[in-house]
Write a protein that holds these residues in place. Structure first.
Motif, PDB file in Angstrom:
ATOM      1  N   LYS A 281      -9.056  -6.103 -11.666  1.00 44.01           N
ATOM      2  CA  LYS A 281      -7.674  -5.807 -12.038  1.00 44.01           C
ATOM      3  C   LYS A 281      -7.601  -4.905 -13.276  1.00 44.01           C
ATOM      4  O   LYS A 281      -6.574  -4.285 -13.528  1.00 44.01           O
ATOM      5  CB  LYS A 281      -6.917  -7.112 -12.318  1.00 44.01           C
TER       6      LYS A 281
ATOM      7  N   ILE B  92      -5.218  -3.058  -5.305  1.00 45.60           N
ATOM      8  CA  ILE B  92      -4.513  -4.031  -4.480  1.00 45.60           C
ATOM      9  C   ILE B  92      -5.498  -5.127  -4.120  1.00 45.60           C
ATOM     10  O   ILE B  92      -6.523  -4.873  -3.480  1.00 45.60           O
ATOM     11  CB  ILE B  92      -3.942  -3.381  -3.204  1.00 45.60           C
ATOM     12  N   ASN B  93      -5.212  -6.353  -4.537  1.00 46.06           N
ATOM     13  CA  ASN B  93      -6.101  -7.474  -4.276  1.00 46.06           C
ATOM     14  C   ASN B  93      -5.603  -8.250  -3.067  1.00 46.06           C
ATOM     15  O   ASN B  93      -4.415  -8.584  -2.970  1.00 46.06           O
ATOM     16  CB  ASN B  93      -6.158  -8.402  -5.492  1.00 46.06           C
TER      17      ASN B  93
ATOM     18  N   SER C 295      -0.737  -6.791  -6.633  1.00 51.36           N
ATOM     19  CA  SER C 295      -0.999  -5.492  -7.245  1.00 51.36           C
ATOM     20  C   SER C 295      -0.112  -5.320  -8.469  1.00 51.36           C
ATOM     21  O   SER C 295       1.109  -5.495  -8.385  1.00 51.36           O
ATOM     22  CB  SER C 295      -0.722  -4.364  -6.245  1.00 51.36           C
TER      23      SER C 295
ATOM     24  N   TYR D 195       0.815  -1.212   0.000  1.00 51.39           N
ATOM     25  CA  TYR D 195       0.000   0.000   0.000  1.00 51.39           C
ATOM     26  C   TYR D 195       0.853   1.268   0.000  1.00 51.39           C
ATOM     27  O   TYR D 195       0.308   2.365  -0.049  1.00 51.39           O
ATOM     28  CB  TYR D 195      -0.912   0.011   1.234  1.00 51.39           C
TER      29      TYR D 195
ATOM     30  N   ASN E  82       1.281   3.458  -3.636  1.00 49.90           N
ATOM     31  CA  ASN E  82       0.617   2.653  -4.657  1.00 49.90           C
ATOM     32  C   ASN E  82      -0.758   3.246  -4.928  1.00 49.90           C
ATOM     33  O   ASN E  82      -1.585   3.358  -4.024  1.00 49.90           O
ATOM     34  CB  ASN E  82       0.491   1.201  -4.178  1.00 49.90           C
TER      35      ASN E  82
END
Length: 890
Positions: free
Chosen positions: A641, A423-424, A433, A416, A419
């Motif tokens: 995504k 983010i999965n 990510s 994080y 970024n």
């Protein structure tokens, strides 16, 4: 005395004496209870006083002289008070032929939210003069009383203390009351027929009843009283003239130069971090006793996070280089990520943390004393958490950087950092990510390692927990601002301040811990004050004592089970029945249904908030639905995504694909329409130049004609609908084209504002602190947008994501005993069993038992753990009430 969180057993000698009714060979009608009370007050020439419920005195004194040793005295004075510690009788005061003062009752309780036992002693006097003398022995706050009581059995009477000689009385009181092992052994040796209590007078009252006086004395068991009463603020001495004696030089601050020394090395690091922390303490804690922690080697460099001034100075220089560096060098106050510019000051945490063991050391040092001598034995009044164990689970982390840091293995929150992308969160706490994987990261701290212990507990079967599900309380790091603010609270005791801190820490893990300050014992049996986690899970590796609820084999005078249905658990069960999400904050308990897990014939369906009918599912249906939901969630995660413009392009592609399908459908319909027209010519009864039947043999068939005409009308309508859909698709594509152009412009983010906003939101979730083992940080930090470079100098312990925490917790406990036959235990549930028996000592909080004759759901699938014990003595009878709370086998 508490054995919690141990899942201990009631001693077999005590249990057998109860179950088989031996009670040292005495029938209930032959049992007589006795009480003796030792007062340590020295009044005049009399040193101490011993009174008994069954004093061995004569009834009347026929002499007119004031001789002692008679219950009713004589015509000159009343009955004898009792004996002094030297062995002689204490003569009565007031009124002829007045009975000796007597003990009318005794109540001793221990249970939840109590550090030590509480006692109420009831006395009765028969004249004003008696009451005034009794007050001096039994109502002076801070004085001590030792009380022993039991049955008149041989094994019970054999445990009595000596009643002559100060030294012998003090030694006996200390040996059996201030050593947990000794006290429990006395109870076991007496088969539960003897018990004793040593405590401080903390209150009481006097009431008149005609010419009699009733005295009630409140006591708290040693050594807990000072911790309950002692202020957490600095203790000051008061001189004989009433003035306060201030210690010269306090508060004492360290020189700023000492806190920023740039030298390297463990000692230098320890010194500057401690001194920096010390200078930020409240004034009441800037005292010599706290400074001594450094000089007595009770402080280590790893006790501090983000307290190193030398490291922080380098970070400040990097974040705010100033005009000169910005003008004549390449230094900047921002870092560039793509087109976004992020202020460097927002990258790093200003939170500071100290290890909880050090926090307790500072709390314990109130500036005056840390122990006292009671009955010749040194007792602590400080909190000892050196061996305090609390619950944990793999990859546990703090969700509130404002409260707590938990070192150890955890999700890699660097995903994080700077970024702005998607983010999965993958199962098991991993992240993905931009095609990069972020597996679980090792955020242990050098020397102490992590909070979660990787080996099973080694205390024994009564205190068993497997690896990765427990840790030491001392290895948590409390936010310094929380610690400092609690120290500044006025009019609070040490216990209250400590519980405030512990509750703040627990809030950072969704109340996963339930802390209590309790009286425990160390390995040598010495009594200490420590902290337990009442939500400790553990497991029971052996059986528990079983009692009968009722019937001829029951030894209970009274017994009841209280099966409560608290709202939070009811909501959890109802939600499960309706196939809704359960509240992840609730205790980890596989409740199924509370009494029944099958479906309800009345409640078969419901309508959701969108008006959609929902069927109540069976357990198999729920499982299939869960699997389908998981697959849908995975598909959604995969779709997430893609960039918005890519999703819009997919919609455009889908629209074009649909137009192609429409053309094929129209072609087939036109072909069908031509055939229907041919068929109609053969049955319409008319002849024309363009008829298909030019031979003239056409005949009219009204029925066929009507059917064909209806079919032609239907096909024509379908063709019109497809043409309308194609027209709508074209209009939708034009809208999507415009939307895509806007999305592409946004995604390019020429000024970086959108990315900066996303990055800022992610930075708000995490807390970036310097690595604990650093001596300093170079002013040029290289490319910290690279997480590999970032993790060379920094660590991220916290993330504000409670749903992630709950998923990790629930998954960890759901899989805790997977593939094994081991059975873990639930948290204590709101199901209580209370029983009353003839007075029996030896029950301990933490002991376990089970009951035959209650609903089999509880008898076969769990146990009760003792949480409260109460002894009541009065009218020559002694009863014991025990309450246990249910814990379900998982």
């Amino acid at each position: 005395m508490s054995t919690f969180p141990q899942l201990s057993n009631i001693d077999s000698k005590i249990a057998n004496n109860l179950k088989f009714g031996t009670k040292a060979g005495l029938n209930a009608s032959q049992r007589i209870c006795w009480i003796r009370v030792f007062s340590g007050a020295k009044t005049g020439a009399a040193e101490g006083l011993i009174i008994s419920s069954n004093m061995n005195y004569g009834t009347f004194n026929p002499s007119t002289t004031n001789n002692a040793g008679f219950v009713y005295g004589n015509s000159v004075s009343g009955g004898t008070f009792g004996n002094t510690w030297a062995g002689g009788p204490l003569l009565s005061a007031g009124g002829p032929l007045r009975p000796s003062p007597g003990i009318t009752g005794l109540q001793i309780k221990e249970g939840k939210d109590q550090i030590s036992r509480e006692c109420t002693l009831s006395l009765q006097c028969f004249s004003l003069e008696q009451m005034e003398l009794m007050q001096r022995y039994f109502l002076e706050p801070g004085y001590s009383l030792c009380i022993e009581y039991g049955w008149n059995s041989n094994v019970g009477l054999a445990q009595k203390m000596p009643n002559i000689g100060t030294a012998g009385i003090l030694k006996a009181a200390a040996d059996r009351n201030l050593n947990g092992n000794n006290l429990h052994q006395r109870r076991v040796d007496s088969l539960g027929d003897y018990d004793t209590f040593l405590g401080f007078i903390v209150g009481g009252n006097v009431q008149s009843d005609d010419d009699k006086w009733k005295i009630s004395v409140k006591l708290r068991g040693a050594p807990g009283m000072p911790t309950f009463l002692q202020s957490q603020n600095k203790t000051l001495k008061i001189n004989s003239d009433g003035t306060i004696e201030e210690k010269e030089g306090e508060p004492i601050l360290y020189d700023i130069a000492d806190t920023i020394s740039p030298a390297a090395g463990e000692d230098v690091r320890t010194n500057r971090r401690f001194k920096n922390m010390y200078n930020q303490l409240p004034t009441a804690r800037q005292i010599e006793a706290v400074r001594d922690l450094l000089t007595t080697n009770k402080v280590n460099w790893y006790d501090f996070i983000n307290f190193d001034a030398a490291v922080n100075k380098a970070i400040t220089t990097y974040s705010s280089p100033g005009w000169w560096a910005s003008t004549f060098t390449s230094a900047s106050e921002t870092v560039t990520v793509g087109n976004a510019k992020i202020e460097k000051e927002k990258l790093f945490s200003t939170n500071k943390y100290i290890r909880f063991e050090l926090a307790i050391d500072i709390l314990n040092r109130n500036g005056e004393f840390s122990d006292y001598i009671l009955a010749g034995k040194k007792l602590p009044i400080t909190i000892d958490i050196s061996n305090a164990k609390i619950g944990a689970f793999p990859n546990i982390f703090s969700t509130k950087d404002s409260k707590l840091i938990i070192p150890g293995f955890m999700p890699d929150f660097s995903a994080y950092f700077l970024n702005s992308g998607v983010i999965n969160q993958i199962a098991g706490g991993e992240f993905e990510s931009g095609g990069d994987k972020f597996p679980i990261v090792n955020n242990e701290i050098e020397t102490i390692g992590g909070f979660v212990e990787s080996v099973a507990t080694d205390i024994g079967p009564a205190h068993t927990e497997q690896a990765n599900y427990w840790g030491y309380l001392k290895n948590l790091y409390i936010n310094f601002e929380v610690f400092r603010s609690k120290l500044e609270q006025k009019n609070k005791t040490i216990r209250e301040v400590l519980l405030d801190m512990l509750n703040e820490m627990s809030s950072a893990v969704n109340s996963f811990w339930n802390f209590q300050v309790v009286e425990q014992q160390d390995k040598a049996g010495n009594i200490i004050l420590s902290v337990v986690d009442e939500n400790w899970i553990g497991k029971k590796t052996d059986g528990s004592v079983q009692f009968y609820h009722s019937g001829p084999y029951s030894i209970f005078l009274d017994a009841s089970i209280d099966i409560a249905l608290p709202s939070e658990m009811t909501n959890q069960i109802i939600s499960r029945r309706l196939s809704l999400a359960n509240n992840p904050d609730e205790p980890i308990v596989g409740v199924g249904g509370f009494f029944e897990s099958q479906t309800d014939l009345f409640l078969t369906s419901y309508t959701d908030s969108n008006g959609n009918p929902k069927k109540i599912l069976s357990e198999d249906d729920k499982k299939k639905q869960d699997e389908a939901a998981a697959a849908a969630a995975a598909a959604t995660a995969e779709a997430d995504k893609k960039l918005p413009s890519e999703k819009t392009q997919q919609k455009i592609n889908d629209s074009n694909t649909r137009d192609f399908a429409i053309d094929k459908e129209k072609s087939a319909l036109f072909k069908e329409s031509r055939q229907l027209t041919t068929d109609l010519d053969l049955v319409d009864g008319t002849v024309a130049w363009n008829d298909f039947d030019l031979g003239g043999d056409e005949k009219l068939d009204p029925d066929k004609k009507a059917k064909i005409e209806a079919k032609i009308k239907e096909v024509t309508a379908k063709i019109a609908a497809l043409e309308a859909e194609k027209t709508a698709n074209k209009a939708a594509r034009e809208t999507l084209d415009k939307q895509q152009k806007q999305e592409e412009a946004t995604e390019k983010d020429a000024d970086g504002s959108i990315a900066a906003k996303a990055i800022g939101a992610n930075l708000e979730k995490i807390d970036v602190v310097p690595k604990v083992d650093l001596d300093t940080i170079p002013e040029k930090l290289d490319n910290i947008t690279d997480t590999v470079v970032l993790k060379e100098k920094f660590q991220i312990f916290c993330m504000d994501d409670e749903p992630l925490f709950d998923r990790l917790k629930n998954d960890a406990f759901a899989n805790k005993n997977g593939g094994t036959t081991a059975k873990g235990l639930s948290h204590p549930l709101p199901i209580k069993y209370t029983f009353k028996v003839l007075g029996t000592s030896g029950f301990r909080r933490g002991d376990t038992f089970n009951i035959i004759g209650i609903p089999s759901k509880y008898q076969r699938h769990g146990l009760f753990q003792i949480t409260e014990i109460e002894h009541n003595v009065g009218g020559m009878a002694w009863t014991t009430s025990v309450t246990g709370q249910y814990r379900q086998m998982q």
